[in-house]
Design an enzyme around this catalytic site. Structure first.
Site, PDB file in Angstrom:
ATOM      1  N   HIS B  84       0.756  -1.024  -0.063  1.00 38.66           N
ATOM      2  CA  HIS B  84      -0.052  -0.206  -0.008  1.00 38.66           C
ATOM      3  C   HIS B  84       0.984   1.273  -0.149  1.00 38.66           C
ATOM      4  O   HIS B  84       1.778   1.347   0.922  1.00 38.66           O
ATOM      5  CB  HIS B  84      -0.729  -0.150   1.299  1.00 38.66           C
ATOM      6  CG  HIS B  84      -1.816   1.199   1.236  1.00 38.66           C
ATOM      7  ND1 HIS B  84      -2.943   1.179   0.493  1.00 38.66           N
ATOM      8  CD2 HIS B  84      -1.845   2.287   2.074  1.00 38.66           C
ATOM      9  CE1 HIS B  84      -3.697   2.363   0.729  1.00 38.66           C
ATOM     10  NE2 HIS B  84      -3.218   2.758   1.694  1.00 38.66           N
ATOM     11  N   GLY B 126       1.357  -2.736   5.727  1.00 38.28           N
ATOM     12  CA  GLY B 126       2.332  -2.428   4.522  1.00 38.28           C
ATOM     13  C   GLY B 126       2.097  -3.444   3.334  1.00 38.28           C
ATOM     14  O   GLY B 126       2.817  -3.249   2.538  1.00 38.28           O
ATOM     15  N   GLU B 127       0.823  -4.103   3.295  1.00 37.49           N
ATOM     16  CA  GLU B 127       0.498  -4.923   2.042  1.00 37.49           C
ATOM     17  C   GLU B 127      -0.723  -4.241   1.670  1.00 37.49           C
ATOM     18  O   GLU B 127      -0.804  -3.352   0.915  1.00 37.49           O
ATOM     19  CB  GLU B 127       0.630  -6.300   2.597  1.00 37.49           C
ATOM     20  CG  GLU B 127       1.972  -6.667   2.946  1.00 37.49           C
ATOM     21  CD  GLU B 127       2.112  -8.102   3.348  1.00 37.49           C
ATOM     22  OE1 GLU B 127       1.622  -8.909   2.435  1.00 37.49           O
ATOM     23  OE2 GLU B 127       3.070  -8.647   4.166  1.00 37.49           O
ATOM     24  N   MET B 128      -1.618  -5.013   2.115  1.00 36.22           N
ATOM     25  CA  MET B 128      -3.111  -4.655   1.544  1.00 36.22           C
ATOM     26  C   MET B 128      -3.790  -3.609   2.278  1.00 36.22           C
ATOM     27  O   MET B 128      -4.792  -2.878   1.775  1.00 36.22           O
ATOM     28  CB  MET B 128      -3.848  -5.617   1.130  1.00 36.22           C
ATOM     29  CG  MET B 128      -3.458  -6.527   0.081  1.00 36.22           C
ATOM     30  SD  MET B 128      -4.042  -8.322   0.078  1.00 36.22           S
ATOM     31  CE  MET B 128      -5.423  -8.163  -1.067  1.00 36.22           C
TER      32      MET B 128
END
Lengths: 334, 334
Positions: B84, B126-128
């Site tokens: 993200h 930090g991902e989706m």
């Protein structure tokens, strides 16, 4: 003899029965679209691989399909797109579906053809942030790509023209026939219901078909966004003016196709209309000086949803691996 | 009688000839993998849609397939992933291919099952960068998803357990049988060449199969990265230690599968080895105290490339459109 006469008679009835159906469709301002007939299957397959290959971007993360997602109506369903390093794009990503039918590409029509368009995002610093030379270098370093380009173009040396030719050839296959509305146009009177039919009549009577017409239900002209009153937007996009520098071209945008409009939200060049209901209201007011009632709006929206066609169905491409010679993606470099 | 005796004799030879082939495979430290046999086709299809649906992320831009790209060996081919707002991930994205065969999921094994794993990235900032509640809310707002969940799980109400069950069911189908090496294991002696065969012998003799064994050629144990000498890396990942807090678990990582290793570059948990040649050299030196000659390295690499199996082939999923009730993606919000 009686039997033969009867058969001839029946055949004649068949022959006579067909034309009115066709004539009905021919009289309509919207025409059905037909399935694509690819000229060169190998080129289409190569183009599909390139369309899905994020190695055409500096980061190795963004492909054509990132913003023209073929799982989502050929769009990204965001008001404006996300580019390299999460750059916020200046404009809504138009659907790639049926884009071969547009008079030109991009909202401002700055590319005449799909081939011209395809090179744009690759080299745009806010989109894929690469260069044509670097993209070709990546492809040239991968033997399986070299073989495919050789097969399709007969050359050992890949160039950007071949890359964009192949992408365009794939995009030309991305048409969406067999919508319920097309079935109705072709004579299947049960394909749309009474509400949808009334919505279509309203759509015509109100004048929407002045711009949204033809097989793509749009895409055939540039028109001013905000005819009856100015369009209020935070977007800085000025339409054709950016290309021609002529005052008359200010806020002149390509009329978007309404094919698959149910799938390609949000709407307008700035993505400001979240729903079809919003978009229909705004268009009525700004372009036609007409305030649709809630009932009229609902009917038009119902009609618009009959324009969702058969989505392109294909196997996910398997991309050939990079080699030791392949330049590395640089997702976090400045 | 002579004829019948001959037939029996030939049949006997046939019966006798088969076992050695099977025995040869059974004696090897690496075993062939078999095609997946999905138990519930509807759940797999739903899982495929969810795997490709970026609406499970806050931005509406990142799907499971973004970092486990099934066009690219189920990985993103980046040293560490992009999350993200272009967040740089702390670790290399492991391939989803054959991941059902791992003893646990993630490099540090913090998820026991694919189902447990699937929920992680959705809620990782930090991902989706979404939450399970928000993801379920999006799906619940879309009638076509509601219908599919009802069909598969018999419930009107979607919950995150159903979402991760379906994703895991799809991931369980992502196995890659029919590699050239598997064909060789099953008795087709011409499936790999002399160099590849020598590479395999070297791979066994050097002790690589101590960790890289079984059907997945890895994935069955945690091992220390840097046995003979410490592994030098900029990565802060400490392996199992992050889970157990035990000093003995420092730098203990799940042994990655070597299936499709040609496609899943770059290598190691930090993605620091760009090529298979690099990876083989580093592994030999750090794990086995062995400096492979250039020739040995080339042979092992040649063997490793025979582990590329048949990639999962499936139609690209068509995702159902959001509705007026669907919460909007927030790609640029803090």
């Amino acid at each position: 003899m009686i039997m033969r006469a009867l058969i001839i008679s029946l055949l004649s009835v068949g022959t006579i029965a067909a034309p009115p159906v066709m004539a009905a469709a021919a009289d309509e301002p919207i025409q059905p679209i037909e399935a694509a007939k690819p000229k060169n299957e190998n080129m289409v397959e190569l183009g599909k691989m390139l369309f899905f290959d994020p190695r055409l971007s500096k980061s190795g993360f963004i492909s054509c399909n990132s913003c023209h997602n073929l799982s989502m109506g050929g769009s990204d369903n965001l008001p404006s797109s996300i580019g390299h390093k999460w750059h916020q794009g200046p404009i809504n990503s138009p659907t790639v579906l049926n884009s071969s039918m547009n008079l030109a590409q991009f909202w401002d029509g700055r590319a005449k053809t799909l081939k011209d368009q395809a090179g744009g995002p690759i080299a745009n610093p806010g989109e894929m942030a690469f260069s044509h030379e670097l993209a070709v270098g990546v492809l040239q370093s991968i033997p399986q790509y070299r073989n495919r380009f050789k097969e399709v173009f007969g050359s050992d040396k890949i160039d950007i023209g071949m890359v964009t030719d192949a992408i365009a050839a794939f995009e030309e296959t991305l048409v969406t026939p067999d919508s319920r509305f097309d079935k109705w146009l072709k004579g299947d009177k049960a394909a749309i219901n009474q509400t949808e039919r009334e919505g279509y009549n309203l759509f015509k009577d109100a004048g929407c078909t002045g711009c949204h017409n033809g097989a793509a239900v749009g895409g055939a002209s540039f028109q001013k966004m905000g005819v009856m009153e100015p369009y209020k937007t935070k977007s800085k996009a000025e339409g054709r003016f950016a290309i021609t520098g002529k005052d008359a071209d200010r806020m002149m945008f390509k009329v978007p196709t309404l094919r698959n409009i149910e799938l390609t939200y949000p709407y307008f060049h700035d993505g400001a209309a979240a729903s079809l209901e919003d978009a229909v209201n705004t268009m009525g007011r700004l372009q036609l000086g007409r305030n649709f009632t809630k009932d009229e709006n609902a009917k038009i929206v119902a009609f618009l949803k009959t324009l969702t066609g058969k989505q392109p169905q294909f196997l996910i491409p398997i991309l050939p691996p990079s080699t030791k010679e392949t330049p590395k993606p640089k997702p976090f470099d400045d």
